[in-house]
Structure formats: C-alpha cells, structure tokens
Design an enzyme around this catalytic site. Sequence first.
Site, PDB file in Angstrom:
ATOM      1  CB  ALA A   1      -0.874  -0.007   1.247  1.00  0.00           C
TER       2      ALA A   1
ATOM      3  N   GLY B   1       0.667  -5.259   0.884  1.00  0.00           N
ATOM      4  CA  GLY B   1      -0.362  -5.400  -0.154  1.00  0.00           C
ATOM      5  C   GLY B   1       0.198  -5.983  -1.436  1.00  0.00           C
TER       6      GLY B   1
ATOM      7  CD  GLU C   1      -2.516  -8.083   2.320  1.00  0.00           C
ATOM      8  OE1 GLU C   1      -2.247  -6.882   2.140  1.00  0.00           O
ATOM      9  OE2 GLU C   1      -3.346  -8.487   3.141  1.00  0.00           O
TER      10      GLU C   1
ATOM     11  CD  GLU D   1       0.728  -5.917   5.442  1.00  0.00           C
ATOM     12  OE1 GLU D   1       1.610  -6.694   5.864  1.00  0.00           O
ATOM     13  OE2 GLU D   1       0.201  -6.030   4.330  1.00  0.00           O
TER      14      GLU D   1
END
Length: 719
Positions: free
Chosen positions: A61, A100, A103, A123
């Site tokens: 992210a 992310g 992910e 994270e």
Amino acid sequence: MAQLTRVSGSVGLITLQSPPVNALSAAVRQGIVDTVQRALSDPEVKSVVVCGQNGIFCGGADIKEFGTNMSGPPLVPLIHAIEVAHKPVVAAIEGIALGGGLELALGCHYRIAHSKAKLGLPEVTLGLLPAAGGSQRLPRLIGVPAALDLITTGRHITAAEALKLGVVDQVTAHSTVDVAVKFALSVAGKPLDGRRISSLPCPRPPNMDALFEGVMKKVRQSARGAIAPIACVQAIRAAATLPYDQGMERELELMASLFTSDQARALQYIFFAQRAVARWSMPSGARWDTSKPRPVHKAAVIGLGTMGRGIAVALAQTGLSVVAVETQEKQLMAAKQEMSGMLERGAKRRGVAPAFDKIRYSPDIKAVADVDLVIEAVFEDMALKEKVFQQLSALCKPGTLLCTNTSGLDVDHLASQTRSPELVVGMHFFAPAHVMKLLEVVYGSKSSPQALATAMQLGKKMGKVSVAVGNCRGFVGNRMLKPYSEQAFFLLEEGATPELVDGALEDFGFPMGLFRMSDLSGLDVGWRVRKVDGLGKSSGASGQQARIRQGRRYSPLGDVLCEQGRFGQKTGRGWYQYDKPGGRVGRPDPWLHSFLEEYRAQHGLVARRIDHQEVLERCLYTLINEGFRILEDGIAAGPEEIDIIYVFGYGWPRHRGGPMFYASMVGLEKVLARLEFYQEAHPDVPYLQPCNLLKRLVASGSPPVHKWREVVKKLHSQL
Ligand SMILES: CCCCCCCCCCCCCC(=O)CC(=O)SCCNC(=O)CCNC(=O)[C@H](O)C(C)(C)COP(=O)(O)OP(=O)(O)OC[C@H]1O[C@@H](n2cnc3c(N)ncnc32)[C@H](O)[C@@H]1OP(=O)(O)O
Ligand SMILES: NC(=O)C1=CN([C@@H]2O[C@H](COP(=O)(O)OP(=O)(O)OC[C@H]3O[C@@H](n4cnc5c(N)ncnc54)[C@H](O)[C@@H]3O)[C@@H](O)[C@H]2O)C=CC1
C-alpha cells in the site's frame, strides 16, 4: 498506474508503474482494475502475468495515503477479482513483494520469484495487519505456525525461504518475467481448481488452542503494549476457525480498530522519520545531496574494550580492512578471542565465511599510517583522548578522517588537537556496537560536509540508522538522559522505590526501567563522569544542603551506592540484588528499601505516595523538555532526529513514536502545564523549567509534529 501489453501472442502482461517501489496508490489500484478487466475480456489473451517495472514487483500500500481521505478502488475486491478470474494469472516477483504487494500475489494463481527477491507482510511494523486478505490466505497456503511467524514479526524472507514455505511455486535466477510468461503459456486453458487460495481449507494444527494461547502470550510479552501483533494473532485465529468470508469480516473489523489508532500513526511516523534523517543538513547549509563522501576501504579502531571490539567487528563485516589497536597486552589477547567468536557467530547467522582475515591486530598506534578512517574508542578520559588525537594527527596520511566514539565529550576540543579539525567527527555507537542499529554522527563547528557525509555513508553501509547531530555535552541521546535519570533519583528520595519507577517505565513500553538499565550498564560509569564534573561525592552531610550542588538540587543516592561498592550486576548488588556478581535476574532488595528510609530520615525527607502517572510525567516530560532545548539550540535539525535516536538507541517504545512524537500526541499544552506544575513544586530543579520553544509552539496553537522542523528552521534564521 498499470500498463497492459500482449506478449508471446496470448499472454497479457500487466506492469505496475509507480516509482520508486510501485506502491499501490489509488492510481495504481485503478490501473490494475482496468488492465485486469481488459485482459480478462480480451479473447486473444489466454493467461496473464502481473509484474512491476524496474525490477520491483510491489512495496505494498502507498503508506503516504494512510491518514488521508483514501479514494480509488479498494484492494480487497481487486484481489478477489483476480482470484476468481477464469484465466490463469501468474505473479512475476522481482525485487520485493511486501504487504499489499504480496497480498496481490497471493490473489494470483501462481507465483514465480527471482532468487534475489524479498517477500513479507510487514504491516505489523506499521501498526496494521495484512487486511487485503493476507491474514486469511497466507495460513491457508503455508499453515498456521509459519503464517503466525511471518505476520506477527513482519520479517522479510528470501525467495529460497518463500519456496521452502510454499509461498511461491518457483524461483528463478533468470528473467522472472520471461520465465513467468513461458509458464503462463503452459498453463493457459488449464483448470484453476486448487489454485484459488481462498477456497482452500486452512490446515488445522494439532493442539490449536494451546498453540494460539502460547503465541498470544509470547506476543503480549514482546509487544510491550503494541496492539497490532495481538490483532494479527486474532486474525490468523479467525482464518483457522472460520470460513473464509467470515474470516475476511473479522480481518476488516480488526483492521478498522488499528487503522486510525495512535500506534499506527506513531509507527508510520517512525517509518518516514527514519528515511527523513538520512537527508541531513548542517547549519552551514551543506546537505546530504550536495556533499560527496570520501571512499573508505581501510579503517582503524583504537582501543579494544567493550565498544572497540564491536566497532571493529562491524567494520570487518561490512567488508573493510581493519587495523585494531590496543595497547594493553592482556586486553589485546582477550579482544582477539572475543572478536573471533563474534565474527564466527555473525558469519553463521548470515551464512557467509567469517571475516577473520579482514582484521589486523596491533599493540602499536603507528599501524594506522595508511588507513582512510580511524575510530577512537579509548577510555572516556579527555586527557587520554587528547593525546590519542595528537598522535593520530601526526601518524595518519593526509586526508584521513578521525572519528571519536566518545559518549559526550567535546568533539571540537578533540578536533583542536589535530592539524585538520575539518576531518574530525563523532561516531557514537551504542553497545553492543555490532548489534545496535543506532549511530549518532556528531559534526563539530569545523567538521567539513565531506567528513560528515563520509561518516553517514559508512554508517549506512554498516547497516546502521545514522543520525547527524551537532556537538554539545552528551549530544542528543545522553543529554536527554540526564534530566530523565535525575527525576528518577528525586522520585526515590521522595518516596518511590526502584521497582515502582521501573514498573511505570516498563508498563509504558521500555524494555527496561532506568534502575534495571543502570544495574546492567554499571552504576560506576555515571559515577566516574559525575566525579570529573566535581560531583559524585556523597559528602556524608545531612539535611537539604547536602543535596544541593552547584546551586541546584542534586541527589547523591547513586554516589552513596557506588561508595558501598554496589555497581549493579557486575558486583551482584545495585538498585536490585542478584544471586551472584554477574547475575542477570534482579530481585527487590530489602537492604535498599531500609537504606532509602534511613537516607530520607537523614536528609529530612518525608516519603509520600507516588503513582505511575507522576513517574511518567516527571521522567518523560523533563526528557521531552530537553528535546525541545536541543531543537532550540540547533543540535538536532528536527523532532525526527530525536525520535529516531530514542527509538533505535534507547529502547523508547516504537509504537509510541519517540519522545517528541509522543509529546505531540499527549498535547503540548498538557506537557507545558504539567512541567509548570512540577516546577512550582520543585523550584530548585532547572530541568523542570519549560523551554522557550515549547512555550512558543503552544502559543502558536501547537502545530503538528511534522511542522516543527520548519518552525525550528525559522527560529534559527531569525537569530
Ligand atoms: C475506519 C477506517 C476503516 C479502515 C479499514 C481499512 C481497510 C483497508 C483495507 C486494505 C488495506 C491494505 C493494506 C495494505 O496493503 C497494507 C500494506 O501494504 S502496508 C505497506 C507495506 N509495505 C511496507 O511496509 C514496505 C515499506 N517499505 C520498505 O520496507 C522499504 O522502503 C523497501 C524495502 C520497499 C525499499 O527499501 P529501500 O530500497 O531501502 O528504499 P527506501 O526505504 O529508502 O524507500 C525509497 C522511497 O520509497 C518510499 N516508500 C517505500 N515503500 C513505500 C510505501 N509502501 N508507500 C509509500 N512510499 C514508500 C520511501 O518512503 C522512500 O521515499 P522517501 O521519499 O525517501 O521517504
Ligand atoms: N560502554 C558503552 O556502553 C559505551 C561507551 N562509549 C564510549 O566508548 C569509549 C570506550 O568505551 P568502552 O569500550 O566502554 O571502554 P573500555 O574501558 O571497555 O575500553 C577502553 C579500551 O581502550 C584501551 N586503551 C586505553 N588507552 C589506549 C591507547 N592509548 N591506545 C589504544 N588503546 C587504549 C584500554 O586498554 C581499553 O581496552 C568511551 O569513550 C566511552 O564513553 C560510547 C557508547 C557506549
């Protein structure tokens, strides 16, 4: 952004494009949504490869977006759309796949990584959990114990480990995109059953309840009040016990509680602060991007005691040739033995050969003649250091950088002992020097930008978080420690015990309270410094006068203990008692409690009840107040420098963002008001006098911490 091209006839190649790390900004997420849709609806495209430009898959992210009004398509449905696609999607992982980014790869049907790639779900280090399905997919893919390890620590793993764990399907040393495209061609049209991770059952480990209970206990202990690691365990438990959809709901619920938390803000602040301090500047205007460091191939370390040994090992492990000088024969022998062990253990950990041949030991300082840089680590004694700097200046080739590891002596004075004061800087390592991440790089009034740039670059090469600061007694870290420890002593005088003070600080999140730490590092260290400063004698007198030195309140408590030979762990007695000299586990000491009572009686002090709040306010707010003075004096360029020093060097809990960030969260008005309150009660304690910068910031409406740097800059430009 993301670009779709067709390669090898039928493979849709989606390339993430957002330098420097292809973070998943709103534009990138939109780009992925659009390109995936186009690839899936294009009948010519039979399979898809997702990669990132410039050899970097994705850094996760876009952290800069957190805390803003996040717009653009959300990540969870985007990844879901990839996973349910009817055409195979292959992730080609080069460089990094973090957060992310990983992910996203977990939503793909296959993952191929380059052998040098690093993967992880970090994270938790930002106060979050992998909430784009990571906490639900990873345990399904690699099992609960391995997922717990990766997600609660946030550690980055190599491609080899990722392959072993089953995170990736293949590792290549060739062009990952080429390999992935070939692979995509080979799986086009093949069924995808079993490749959609969300539809796999989560393997249930034996003794699942005991496993989660054990991990939760361990995490609570090591987290020291951080909430994200606990939420990570809860999310993985949901993966292990609930169907995928319900697990995703739990993941979102837990993420919602973390996303706007103060801890997440603090940890994200530290992420950017760590990078901001690398962009150093000097009061002269010299900067990191305009100052060229000198090459350093060969270095010398003078003095192989506690610090010199660690510094020499760290330099050798960085690949430098090292001349290690120690004048005491016995110390030299002991150093050789210990350093060999350190090198061996370090090499084993890193899977490389020990760098024994990088170090040449010598009893003679003349061995420094051809080195590019010297780090002096002899006793903290100005007369001795003066002599060493005079010798170095005469012996070293022209241009050699002369650095001192002093904990706080005057760098300018040492520079004045040399022919080239512009080549002198402080390189203040922390013990153990080959392990601790922090390096304070201290520039004196004559240090050249090139000297500072060289020390900063060397620190970076050594894997240190290097922070440039100005020259003053104790620099930043140790200078701020003085008011903090002074308050802790005063609290003992007023009725507290070491256990109470340490308990408050440890509950706050420090790994060790001040007294436990003092026992570990040795009470005699501070005693020696106080004696040099004309303090450090208990005087034996009683009453208030005995506790006034140089016109201000002074506590001789530490001196009395030292006079009785209580140096801490090394003597088996200090603020706590230990089983034997060198013992590690401290227990409350009834002798010390009686001693404190007698001491108070002797000095006319009446013990009162002191609570944790008072301990925290008095110890931490005086430390913060000194931080503001440091900013005011131009010793640190901004609050980020101070916070990074405290988080990486002094055990300040990272999830509280460093002392200056913490002050901004508490509220500057409150910090000021409480300092004023305590100052009224203790007018003989100058450290409680609120500093002008703090008052000024409060008067100007307490701007947020990221604006203080500008305020400080303006303040100095007006002087
Ligand atoms: C009520 C509200 C309810 C809310 C519910 C919310 C639900 C939300 C659900 C969706 C959540 C999705 C969550 C998610 O995706 C989570 C994440 O991915 S968090 C991010 C995880 N990634 C990381 O932690 C990686 C961080 N970066 C690094 O570790 C290193 O930078 C990296 C290894 C990538 C590279 O290191 P290095 O080469 O040493 O370079 P630098 O560190 O100096 O970095 C260069 C440059 O790039 C900037 N940068 C790096 N990563 C990011 C990033 N992820 N975002 C933004 N910027 C990044 C870095 O800051 C440097 O720039 P500077 O200008 O120097 O600062
Ligand atoms: N110990 C710590 O935690 C930290 C110490 N420092 C600083 O690092 C410096 C060294 O501290 P320590 O390693 O703890 O000291 P130490 O007492 O463990 O070692 C000092 C070594 O220097 C040697 N030495 C003395 N004069 C010498 C000379 N002329 N030439 C070569 N070697 C000589 C001594 O024989 C001894 O082995 C001090 O300035 C100290 O303030 C800085 C950060 C942390």
